[in-house]
Design a protein around this motif. Structure first.
Motif, PDB file in Angstrom:
ATOM      1  N   THR A   6       0.850  -1.184   0.000  1.00 15.60           N
ATOM      2  CA  THR A   6       0.000   0.000   0.000  1.00 15.60           C
ATOM      3  C   THR A   6       0.886   1.234   0.000  1.00 15.60           C
ATOM      4  O   THR A   6       1.804   1.338   0.804  1.00 15.60           O
ATOM      5  N   GLU A   8       0.681   5.380   0.261  1.00 13.27           N
ATOM      6  CA  GLU A   8      -0.197   6.477   0.658  1.00 13.27           C
ATOM      7  C   GLU A   8       0.578   7.786   0.572  1.00 13.27           C
ATOM      8  O   GLU A   8       1.687   7.895   1.074  1.00 13.27           O
ATOM      9  N   ARG A   9      -0.004   8.775  -0.108  1.00 14.82           N
ATOM     10  CA  ARG A   9       0.633  10.090  -0.190  1.00 14.82           C
ATOM     11  C   ARG A   9       0.042  10.974   0.912  1.00 14.82           C
ATOM     12  O   ARG A   9      -1.171  11.125   1.013  1.00 14.82           O
ATOM     13  N   VAL A  10       0.912  11.534   1.721  1.00 17.54           N
ATOM     14  CA  VAL A  10       0.489  12.418   2.801  1.00 17.54           C
ATOM     15  C   VAL A  10       0.996  13.820   2.471  1.00 17.54           C
ATOM     16  O   VAL A  10       2.183  14.029   2.269  1.00 17.54           O
ATOM     17  N   LEU A  47       5.618   9.985   0.738  1.00 15.39           N
ATOM     18  CA  LEU A  47       4.963   8.719   0.455  1.00 15.39           C
ATOM     19  C   LEU A  47       5.230   7.753   1.594  1.00 15.39           C
ATOM     20  O   LEU A  47       6.366   7.597   2.033  1.00 15.39           O
ATOM     21  N   ARG A  50       3.657   0.651   2.849  1.00  9.80           N
ATOM     22  CA  ARG A  50       3.416  -0.426   3.811  1.00  9.80           C
ATOM     23  C   ARG A  50       3.286  -1.737   3.047  1.00  9.80           C
ATOM     24  O   ARG A  50       2.614  -1.809   2.034  1.00  9.80           O
TER      25      ARG A  50
END
Length: 60
Positions: A6, A8-10, A47, A50
């Motif tokens: 996975t 994920e862009r924060v 980014l 996980r």
């Protein structure tokens, strides 16, 4: 067993504000009251990656 990744862009946005204050608490109160001079905005993006094993075991 296969893995699942996975990504994920924060993204965060920070506004820099200058105030005239003697203590950090005083500065916080000034900014909270809408006082101070906005110096600009800083944007940051990162980014988070996980890796999880699949399939998940069911819990009973």
């Amino acid at each position: 067993m296969s893995s699942h990744i996975t990504v994920e862009r924060v993204e965060t946005k920070q506004t820099l504000i200058e105030v005239a204050a003697k203590t950090a608490e005083e500065a916080f109160k000034e900014v909270k009251a809408g006082q101070g001079h906005e110096l600009g905005t800083v944007k940051n993006s990162e980014l988070l990656i996980r890796e999880k094993d699949l399939p998940k075991r069911s819990r009973k």
